[in-house]
Structure formats: structure tokens, C-alpha cells
Design a protein around this motif. Sequence first.
Motif, PDB file in Angstrom:
ATOM      1  N   VAL A 281       0.832  -1.205   0.000  1.00  0.00           N
ATOM      2  CA  VAL A 281       0.000   0.000   0.000  1.00  0.00           C
ATOM      3  C   VAL A 281       0.868   1.257   0.000  1.00  0.00           C
ATOM      4  O   VAL A 281       0.628   2.197  -0.776  1.00  0.00           O
ATOM      5  N   PHE A 282       1.892   1.294   0.845  1.00  0.00           N
ATOM      6  CA  PHE A 282       2.754   2.476   0.898  1.00  0.00           C
ATOM      7  C   PHE A 282       3.565   2.616  -0.389  1.00  0.00           C
ATOM      8  O   PHE A 282       3.821   3.739  -0.837  1.00  0.00           O
ATOM      9  N   ILE A 283       3.984   1.501  -0.976  1.00  0.00           N
ATOM     10  CA  ILE A 283       4.691   1.576  -2.261  1.00  0.00           C
ATOM     11  C   ILE A 283       3.808   2.237  -3.303  1.00  0.00           C
ATOM     12  O   ILE A 283       4.238   3.108  -4.064  1.00  0.00           O
ATOM     13  N   VAL A 284       2.541   1.831  -3.344  1.00  0.00           N
ATOM     14  CA  VAL A 284       1.594   2.387  -4.315  1.00  0.00           C
ATOM     15  C   VAL A 284       1.375   3.879  -4.067  1.00  0.00           C
ATOM     16  O   VAL A 284       1.366   4.689  -5.003  1.00  0.00           O
ATOM     17  N   VAL A 285       1.195   4.269  -2.813  1.00  0.00           N
ATOM     18  CA  VAL A 285       0.970   5.675  -2.477  1.00  0.00           C
ATOM     19  C   VAL A 285       2.187   6.526  -2.866  1.00  0.00           C
ATOM     20  O   VAL A 285       2.045   7.626  -3.415  1.00  0.00           O
ATOM     21  N   ILE A 286       3.370   6.006  -2.618  1.00  0.00           N
ATOM     22  CA  ILE A 286       4.596   6.771  -2.895  1.00  0.00           C
ATOM     23  C   ILE A 286       4.829   6.917  -4.384  1.00  0.00           C
ATOM     24  O   ILE A 286       5.112   8.016  -4.876  1.00  0.00           O
ATOM     25  N   ILE A 287       4.712   5.830  -5.146  1.00  0.00           N
ATOM     26  CA  ILE A 287       4.991   5.941  -6.583  1.00  0.00           C
ATOM     27  C   ILE A 287       3.857   6.642  -7.320  1.00  0.00           C
ATOM     28  O   ILE A 287       4.072   7.243  -8.375  1.00  0.00           O
ATOM     29  N   MET A 326       9.529   0.850  -7.425  1.00  0.00           N
ATOM     30  CA  MET A 326       9.479   2.116  -6.691  1.00  0.00           C
ATOM     31  C   MET A 326      10.766   2.911  -6.887  1.00  0.00           C
ATOM     32  O   MET A 326      10.723   4.131  -7.098  1.00  0.00           O
ATOM     33  N   THR A 327      11.899   2.227  -6.831  1.00  0.00           N
ATOM     34  CA  THR A 327      13.184   2.913  -7.024  1.00  0.00           C
ATOM     35  C   THR A 327      13.266   3.546  -8.404  1.00  0.00           C
ATOM     36  O   THR A 327      13.679   4.712  -8.548  1.00  0.00           O
ATOM     37  N   ALA A 328      12.851   2.806  -9.429  1.00  0.00           N
ATOM     38  CA  ALA A 328      12.907   3.320 -10.799  1.00  0.00           C
ATOM     39  C   ALA A 328      11.985   4.524 -10.975  1.00  0.00           C
ATOM     40  O   ALA A 328      12.362   5.530 -11.600  1.00  0.00           O
ATOM     41  N   ARG A 333      10.740  10.295 -11.373  1.00  0.00           N
ATOM     42  CA  ARG A 333       9.904  11.376 -10.845  1.00  0.00           C
ATOM     43  C   ARG A 333       9.936  11.306  -9.321  1.00  0.00           C
ATOM     44  O   ARG A 333       9.172  10.543  -8.711  1.00  0.00           O
ATOM     45  N   PRO A 334      10.805  12.081  -8.683  1.00  0.00           N
ATOM     46  CA  PRO A 334      11.007  11.973  -7.223  1.00  0.00           C
ATOM     47  C   PRO A 334       9.752  12.194  -6.389  1.00  0.00           C
ATOM     48  O   PRO A 334       9.677  11.701  -5.266  1.00  0.00           O
ATOM     49  N   GLN A 335       8.764  12.934  -6.900  1.00  0.00           N
ATOM     50  CA  GLN A 335       7.544  13.178  -6.142  1.00  0.00           C
ATOM     51  C   GLN A 335       6.423  12.214  -6.518  1.00  0.00           C
ATOM     52  O   GLN A 335       5.279  12.388  -6.107  1.00  0.00           O
ATOM     53  N   GLY A 336       6.739  11.169  -7.283  1.00  0.00           N
ATOM     54  CA  GLY A 336       5.726  10.231  -7.725  1.00  0.00           C
ATOM     55  C   GLY A 336       5.234  10.574  -9.117  1.00  0.00           C
ATOM     56  O   GLY A 336       5.544  11.634  -9.664  1.00  0.00           O
TER      57      GLY A 336
END
Length: 344
Positions: A281-287, A326-328, A333-336
Motif C-alpha cells: 500500500v505504501f509503495i503504491v501511495v509513494i509511486i 518504486m526505485t525506478a 519522478r522523485p515526487q511520484g
Amino acid sequence: MTSIAPDHKPTFASVPISERLAQSLPVLLIPILVVLGFLAIGNPSSWLTLTVSGLAMGMMIFVMASGLTLVFGLMDVINFGHGAFISVGAFVGISVLFGLAEWAGAPSLTLNLIAIFLAVLAAMAVTGLLGWAFERVIVKPVYGAHLKQILVTVGGLIVIEQMIHVIWGPEEIFLTRPEMLKGAITFWGAALEKYRLLAVAIGLVLFIAMRLVFRRTKIGLIVRAGVENGEMVEALGYRLRIVFVGVFIAGSALAGLGGVMWGLYEEVITAGMGEEMMILVFIVVIIGGLGSVEGAFIGALLVGLLQNYIAFLEPKLALISNIGLMTAILMWRPQGMMPVVKAK
């Protein structure tokens, strides 16, 4: 006659093609990934099965992540307790399904869907109420303090998990899907599970409904404006504090819905299932980008599809595929992909 119209081209035409392409690229990532998956897998039937499975997984992650991304973007709250709502929703919903065993086990799709609807309704009601209490008691005193938010919401998560042990017991609960949602249908040589098709449909309906609410209603306009500039919204006379609480309740209810869907997907529920899902969930929110429902939708589908493709092609890499994604994305795009607000 001399024209007084300003001498300039339409705004859209003045935007370079490269910039327009860059803006639409996040949406294009999904078909690109699907095509790359087809080329890598080779077998059309296997590819179709994995694609539907990935879409179903992505839709369920989106349901759980959509509420959190709004809370994160609008309220600036890092809520690790969101995972507790997923677990509670699963246990409440499955308990209702057990109580409606005759309807769930009947060879009638209508009765099966009614049973699932009532289970989801109960789960969303309980988790929405729990979310209201969680916001009032635990989150409200620590607004604006991220470190304290992490500590108290993780503590709240642990407490709620222990409450689940007290009420439902510490053991895993195994379940079976409603009768007419068991098994699969064959299409183009691929076995497509009925429940996964239902999950895709529910996720699409929810995404469309959320877009309509946020873009076509006054409350949606207030929420979007609050994400971008909360002080201005309050200066215009709107009680953004009430909107905050409403968004938190809605996000908690969506977590409950996601918990029921994920429990039926895995056919087993545990008190720690929500905590485990919080990583994805957090991975999805961040990317996806803070406060962006569209970004969460695209990110969830990318996560679901990539994990299924990688698990088939190279199982050992499946566990790190989402971290790599997520890293890629963040290097690009650093802000997602589609942020509504700047990272705070």
C-alpha cells in the motif's frame, strides 16, 4: 479593422509535444508493461491468466491504498494504523459471510452477491466507525508531528491486532468463496478465475465513482482544493476540519472493503494480514504521488502486473520487484508519477 484579440496561440498548442508526452507517460506505462509481459512470456494463454490475476491484485491494492493516499495528501498524516482497518474489515466481513452461509453456499449468483454485499457493508461500517475513533483519540493530538504519528499509529495497529486475537482468536481462519464464484471460466485457452474478474469489476467501478465524486461534486472540489491549499479553503469559509474527519472515515471504510476482498482472494485471514499489506500500500501511495487517486490507481496496477509477471518468469526476483519498481519511478519522478501536492 484591427483586432484587439491577443496575438498568441492556444495554450495546448503552445505546449511542446515532448512535454505533453511526458505528462501522459504514467498512463502509458500500463499498456507498455502488458506488451512487454506478452513478449517475455510468449504463451498467450499464460499471459492472459497472469494479466487478469495482476489486474485483480492491483485493483484490490488500489481499494486499500486510495483512502490512505487521500489521508496522506490532505491531512499530512502518516497512518500505519491503516493496516489494522484492513484486518478488522476482513474479520468482520468474513464473520458476516459465515453467518450467511446458506446464501454464500447457494448455487445462485444473486444470493452470493447479496451475501458479499452485506459482508462488505458491515465491514465498511465497522471500519469507518473505528477510523473515526482512531482519528479522534490517536491521530488528532499528533497533527503536524510525523515522528509521533509513526509511533502512535504503529502502537494503535498493535493494539487493534491484539483486540482481533481476543475477539476472533489467534489462529488463521480459512474460508471458501461463495459457490458461484468458485472455479474459473476458459477464454482463449486461459483459465480466468471468476472471483478475480469480479475484483477487477469492483475496482473499476470504485475508481470511476471516486473520479466522478472528486471532479463533479462540490465536496470533491473542496477535498481537491484542500489537498492543494488548505489555508485558502478555510479562508473561504469552509470547515476543512470536518472534511478531514470525513476523508479519514471514508479511507478507513475503503480499507475495510479491501480487507474483505483480499481475504476472499487469499481464502485465509489473519490478524497480521493488514500489516503485511501495508508494504504494498505504501509503495503504491509513494509511486503514485501524494493525494493522487489516479496515481494510486496506476501504481497499484503496475505493482500487481509486475509482481505476477516476475513471479512467473523469475520467482526469486518477485519479492524485490516492487522495491525495484518504486526505485525506478522515484529516480524518474522523485515526487511520484502524478502528485497533487509537494512532498512535505
